[in-house]
Design a protein around this motif. Structure first.
Motif, PDB file in Angstrom:
ATOM      1  N   TYR A   1      -4.508   2.356  11.693  1.00  0.00           N
ATOM      2  CA  TYR A   1      -5.052   3.510  12.389  1.00  0.00           C
ATOM      3  C   TYR A   1      -4.125   4.700  12.166  1.00  0.00           C
ATOM      4  O   TYR A   1      -2.906   4.581  12.328  1.00  0.00           O
ATOM      5  CB  TYR A   1      -5.184   3.228  13.888  1.00  0.00           C
ATOM      6  N   ILE A   2      -4.700   5.838  11.793  1.00  0.00           N
ATOM      7  CA  ILE A   2      -3.914   7.045  11.550  1.00  0.00           C
ATOM      8  C   ILE A   2      -4.311   8.109  12.572  1.00  0.00           C
ATOM      9  O   ILE A   2      -5.501   8.428  12.717  1.00  0.00           O
ATOM     10  CB  ILE A   2      -4.124   7.582  10.116  1.00  0.00           C
ATOM     11  N   TYR A   3      -3.311   8.641  13.283  1.00  0.00           N
ATOM     12  CA  TYR A   3      -3.535   9.643  14.320  1.00  0.00           C
ATOM     13  C   TYR A   3      -2.796  10.931  13.969  1.00  0.00           C
ATOM     14  O   TYR A   3      -1.744  10.901  13.332  1.00  0.00           O
ATOM     15  CB  TYR A   3      -3.009   9.151  15.677  1.00  0.00           C
TER      16      TYR A   3
ATOM     17  N   SER B   1       5.220   9.414  10.540  1.00  0.00           N
ATOM     18  CA  SER B   1       5.381   9.839   9.156  1.00  0.00           C
ATOM     19  C   SER B   1       4.750  11.204   8.936  1.00  0.00           C
ATOM     20  O   SER B   1       3.969  11.687   9.770  1.00  0.00           O
ATOM     21  CB  SER B   1       4.734   8.811   8.222  1.00  0.00           C
ATOM     22  N   THR B   2       5.111  11.831   7.825  1.00  0.00           N
ATOM     23  CA  THR B   2       4.473  13.083   7.410  1.00  0.00           C
ATOM     24  C   THR B   2       3.586  12.782   6.207  1.00  0.00           C
ATOM     25  O   THR B   2       4.075  12.387   5.149  1.00  0.00           O
ATOM     26  CB  THR B   2       5.535  14.137   7.031  1.00  0.00           C
ATOM     27  N   ILE B   3       2.291  12.908   6.390  1.00  0.00           N
ATOM     28  CA  ILE B   3       1.335  12.651   5.318  1.00  0.00           C
ATOM     29  C   ILE B   3       0.539  13.924   5.079  1.00  0.00           C
ATOM     30  O   ILE B   3      -0.017  14.497   6.026  1.00  0.00           O
ATOM     31  CB  ILE B   3       0.390  11.483   5.674  1.00  0.00           C
ATOM     32  N   GLN B   4       0.515  14.361   3.828  1.00  0.00           N
ATOM     33  CA  GLN B   4      -0.154  15.614   3.458  1.00  0.00           C
ATOM     34  C   GLN B   4       0.341  16.769   4.337  1.00  0.00           C
ATOM     35  O   GLN B   4      -0.429  17.555   4.868  1.00  0.00           O
ATOM     36  CB  GLN B   4      -1.673  15.441   3.547  1.00  0.00           C
TER      37      GLN B   4
ATOM     38  N   PHE C   1       0.830  -1.195   0.000  1.00  0.00           N
ATOM     39  CA  PHE C   1       0.000   0.000   0.000  1.00  0.00           C
ATOM     40  C   PHE C   1       0.867   1.250   0.000  1.00  0.00           C
ATOM     41  O   PHE C   1       1.972   1.254   0.540  1.00  0.00           O
ATOM     42  CB  PHE C   1      -0.908   0.036   1.238  1.00  0.00           C
ATOM     43  N   SER C   2       0.323   2.317  -0.582  1.00  0.00           N
ATOM     44  CA  SER C   2       0.958   3.627  -0.516  1.00  0.00           C
ATOM     45  C   SER C   2       0.314   4.428   0.605  1.00  0.00           C
ATOM     46  O   SER C   2      -0.913   4.392   0.781  1.00  0.00           O
ATOM     47  CB  SER C   2       0.794   4.370  -1.841  1.00  0.00           C
ATOM     48  N   LEU C   3       1.132   5.151   1.374  1.00  0.00           N
ATOM     49  CA  LEU C   3       0.624   5.920   2.509  1.00  0.00           C
ATOM     50  C   LEU C   3       0.730   7.423   2.235  1.00  0.00           C
ATOM     51  O   LEU C   3       1.176   8.194   3.071  1.00  0.00           O
ATOM     52  CB  LEU C   3       1.407   5.559   3.779  1.00  0.00           C
ATOM     53  N   SER C   4       0.314   7.841   1.071  1.00  0.00           N
ATOM     54  CA  SER C   4       0.433   9.246   0.687  1.00  0.00           C
ATOM     55  C   SER C   4      -0.785  10.066   1.073  1.00  0.00           C
ATOM     56  O   SER C   4      -0.764  11.288   1.013  1.00  0.00           O
ATOM     57  CB  SER C   4       0.677   9.368  -0.825  1.00  0.00           C
ATOM     58  N   SER C   5      -1.852   9.389   1.467  1.00  0.00           N
ATOM     59  CA  SER C   5      -3.093  10.088   1.804  1.00  0.00           C
ATOM     60  C   SER C   5      -3.674   9.523   3.094  1.00  0.00           C
ATOM     61  O   SER C   5      -3.499   8.346   3.410  1.00  0.00           O
ATOM     62  CB  SER C   5      -4.106   9.933   0.666  1.00  0.00           C
TER      63      SER C   5
END
Length: 410
Positions: free
Chosen positions: A314-316, A296-299, A15-19
């Motif tokens: 889970y994204i926090y 990580s840094t996303i957006q 998976f890509s975690l760009s968003s």
């Protein structure tokens, strides 16, 4: 920290975690069942896979082309694999194999390592500092530090009293974090010197199994997760006396008294008192499950990512200034509509061990010194075509650059 790889009973997924809102599946393979190790070389097309059907065999693929680059078999089950743009490390219970990722040649075999039943090891992602860390003892928390570039032992770090449970390098390979099986204290050491830089206490009430230890890419934060419901994030900063004078409050007065008292206490006691607490925390909805974390840094915003063994991401949001309790903003299912089957580990019989120590895997024909078979990342030469050696990059392999090439076919 920009992509996620998961192994399932039916194969593996990338998976890509760009968003935050959308989870993009880059690739799915159902060719190999019961994948328990899947390691991708950053965001490249190189992926290393190990299946429970053949736990002694490592398969290296170029997944965009759907081709196998090579496979190697070892004398016992593969417990973990680590890779950067310079080295590929295979960890067995009592030995470690270091390959040159450019041509997959075996460079070094570290034999008779202390029993390492979990395959605990860490490799710096910075290929200029290809340091490898692994347990130097099965009974104490000694860390063996090995230089993957010079292929020599760098030093030994007496990190903990009890056996090690987690190891992690920062992005530049200049720091190494460790935790023991007790899981109460996390320490950070300078690399390659091994001096202790930080010591964090994640709790004294109960022992925990720390399953994930990871730095943020800028090395400002260190995240630790365990089999409990709490994830701790520590801030790597040295508190100095240059802070502005505190107002004359009761708490400020007591703080100064406490600081002065530590000068008269035994070193062990005062050290424990002055340890930093968690800068930020997360309380998961689940407990007792193995999970993996990433900062990580996303957006353009700092995030904490937690992936659990039941197939959820889970994204926090992480407040880099004030810390505190992180806020859950998204929960993704990694398994889609289908549910993961029951673990078939006990039903699978491992293959008969090889009759030789696996120093190299399969017999291979050595290419001539002037040419090497291979293929480029984008179109270029096809598999098996001969590419002049001078066209290979002088530096480590970089599959995102069309001028450089993945490892050759064996």
């Amino acid at each position: 920290c920009s992509s996620l790889a998961i192994g399932t009973t039916t194969g593996y997924r990338l998976f890509s975690l760009s968003s935050v809102e959308q989870l993009d599946q880059v690739h799915e393979s159902n060719e190999i069942p019961d994948v328990y190790i899947v390691e991708r070389l950053f965001s490249s097309s190189l992926v290393v896979v190990v299946s429970r059907a053949k736990p002694q065999q490592m398969n290296v693929y170029h997944f965009k082309k759907g081709t196998e680059i090579c496979n190697y078999s070892y004398s016992s089950n593969i417990l973990s694999i680590r890779l950067n743009r310079q080295r590929l490390v295979v960890c067995l219970e009592e030995s470690i194999y270091i390959h040159n990722i450019k041509d997959m040649k075996l460079l070094k075999t570290i034999l008779d390592t202390p029993p390492n039943t979990t395959g605990l090891c860490a490799l710096s992602i910075n290929h200029a500092n290809s340091y490898l860390a692994y347990p130097g003892s099965a009974t104490s928390g000694e860390i063996a530090l090995y230089d993957g570039n010079t292929l020599k032992t760098a030093c030994t770090i007496p990190a903990h009293d009890g056996p090690l449970a987690a190891l992690a390098f920062n992005s530049t390979g200049s720091k190494l974090a460790s935790a023991s099986e007790k899981g109460t204290v996390i320490r950070v050491f300078s690399i390659p010197g091994g001096q202790k830089l930080y010591e964090f206490r994640r709790g004294m009430k109960r022992y925990v199994n720390i399953s994930s230890l990871v730095f943020s890419m800028d090395s400002q934060f260190l995240c630790a997760s365990s089999n409990t419901e709490t994830v701790h994030i520590f801030k790597l900063e040295h508190l100095t006396d240059s802070r502005p004078e505190e107002p004359p409050t009761w708490s400020g007065y007591m703080g100064k008294m406490f600081q002065a008292a530590t000068n008269y206490l035994p070193a062990q006691v005062s050290g424990m008192m002055s340890q930093d607490r968690a800068f930020a925390t997360v309380r998961l909805n689940i407990s007792g499950q193995r999970n993996i974390c990433a900062l990580s840094t996303i957006q353009k915003l700092p995030r904490l990512l937690v992936t659990t063994s039941d197939g959820h991401l889970y994204i926090y949001n992480l407040d880099p200034q004030d810390g505190g309790e992180c806020v859950l903003i998204k929960n993704h299912s990694l398994l889609g509509s289908g549910k993961m089957e029951e673990n078939k580990e006990n039903d699978l019989q491992p293959p008969v061990p090889q009759s030789y120590a696996a120093t190299v895997a399969r017999p291979s024909t050595v290419p001539s010194t002037s040419t090497m078979p291979g293929y480029s990342e984008d179109g270029g030469a096809l598999r098996g075509e001969v590419i002049p050696e001078h066209e290979f990059a002088t530096g480590p392999v970089c599959l995102d650059d069309e001028n450089e090439f993945p490892p050759v076919s064996i």
